[in-house]
Scaffold this motif. Structure first.
Motif, short mmCIF file in Angstrom:
data_model
loop_
_atom_site.label_atom_id
_atom_site.label_comp_id
_atom_site.label_asym_id
_atom_site.label_seq_id
_atom_site.Cartn_x
_atom_site.Cartn_y
_atom_site.Cartn_z
N THR A 1 6.45 -8.00 -8.99
CA THR A 1 6.00 -7.16 -7.89
C THR A 1 6.80 -5.88 -7.89
O THR A 1 8.03 -5.91 -7.80
N THR B 1 9.99 -4.64 1.00
CA THR B 1 9.52 -5.22 -0.25
C THR B 1 10.62 -6.07 -0.90
O THR B 1 10.35 -7.10 -1.49
N HIS C 1 3.79 3.71 0.43
CA HIS C 1 3.38 2.68 1.38
C HIS C 1 2.73 3.33 2.59
O HIS C 1 3.06 4.46 2.95
N THR D 1 8.08 -2.37 -6.31
CA THR D 1 8.37 -1.90 -4.96
C THR D 1 7.95 -0.45 -4.80
O THR D 1 7.65 0.24 -5.78
#
Length: 303
Positions: free
Chosen positions: A32, A41, A215, A34
């Motif tokens: 994953t 995260t 984000h 960030t």
């Protein structure tokens, strides 16, 4: 095997991405990535780093700050033998299947449990660890559900369309300048792709090269600073009358500012959005639904 010749044509960031993907694929690991300025995260790592630095700075490190590394083993031992709220257990017990034995305990409190064979010790240790893992997993899931409920109470996910202009929160410190007076919202940027419900790919409106992933918590709708509210009373009144005649309801506030009226006094204006998508600058007194004002200020406080 990973072909080495395929990497000779790529360098830097692209090389690292390909290499990491291949390694994770070989190890059956889901990686994953960030996003910047979004510590949630890496919540576990960020929370541990904050706890570690707080323990070092408050209790041990001297004023000259040159002895912090000598205290790390002792601080880590205290951290690992402390009961964690989420899992209701200590990391030491989950790793070793028992509580640590301090030197004074070894002298003053000799062990009371003895084992006749190594198989008995192994069997009891496996059973103890399995029970501890199960309880820790259940406690962790319960803590996650509780944290999600608390987060959802204040979370309001906004969907942005591809091609929409936005501001991007990008705080940065500069030598000689006060951080409180710096401009933290930069732009305008334009959304070029939606990667997920919370991640967008953007780039500067006047550039085709500076693509980046951000984000959703770091962006907000772009409002042109040159689009000032009209201070002439007649123009503002005519705009409001036309809106009211169209039976158009205010649904959201996007921004706020203050401007001087004809008497040179500051008045607060809000940039509001209506049901039909139209946006206007209006005076604070012209907003009848005070709930949208409260929602706007609450969302800014939580941003």
């Amino acid at each position: 095997m990973v072909r080495r010749d395929s990497y000779y044509q790529t360098t830097g960031k692209t090389f690292d991405q390909i290499l990491l993907k291949e390694i994770c694929k070989l190890m059956n690991t889901k990686k994953t990535f960030t996003t910047a300025y979004h510590p949630e995260t890496d919540g576990l790592v960020e929370r541990f780093n904050g706890t570690l630095t707080a323990m070092l700075s408050i209790m041990y490190v001297s004023g000259h700050q040159r002895d912090w590394d000598t205290f790390i083993p002792f601080v880590l031992f205290a951290y690992r033998t402390s009961l964690h709220e989420s899992i209701q257990e200590t990391p030491f017990f989950l790793m070793h299947g028992r509580d640590p034995v301090l030197p004074v305990e070894a002298v003053m409190c000799p062990p009371t449990i003895t084992y006749t064979s190594s198989d008995d010790y192994k069997s009891e240790m496996v059973t103890r660890l399995q029970e501890a893992f199960t309880l820790a997993k259940d406690n962790l899931q319960a803590a996650q559900r509780k944290q999600k409920e608390q987060y959802d109470l204040k979370s309001d996910v906004i969907n942005y369309a591809i091609g929409e202009k936005i501001w991007v929160f990008n705080p940065s410190t500069k030598p000689g300048l006060s951080t409180k007076l710096l401009h933290n919202w930069h732009g305008p940027y334009i959304i070029i792709d939606k990667l997920s419900d919370v991640n967008y790919k953007i780039q500067m409106c006047d550039s085709k090269k500076s693509e980046q992933t951000v984000h959703v918590n770091r962006i907000k709708h772009f409002v042109d600073p040159d689009d000032r509210p009209i201070t002439d009373e007649g123009d503002i009144g005519s705009n409001i009358d036309s809106i009211e005649n169209n039976d158009n309801t205010m649904v959201k506030i996007l921004d706020t500012m203050r401007s001087r009226n004809e008497s040179k006094r500051l008045e607060k204006h809000y940039f509001v959005q209506y049901e039909n998508g139209e946006t206007k600058w209006v005076k604070e007194n012209d907003i009848k639904d005070f709930a949208i004002i409260n929602d706007f200020h609450i969302s800014n406080e939580n941003a």
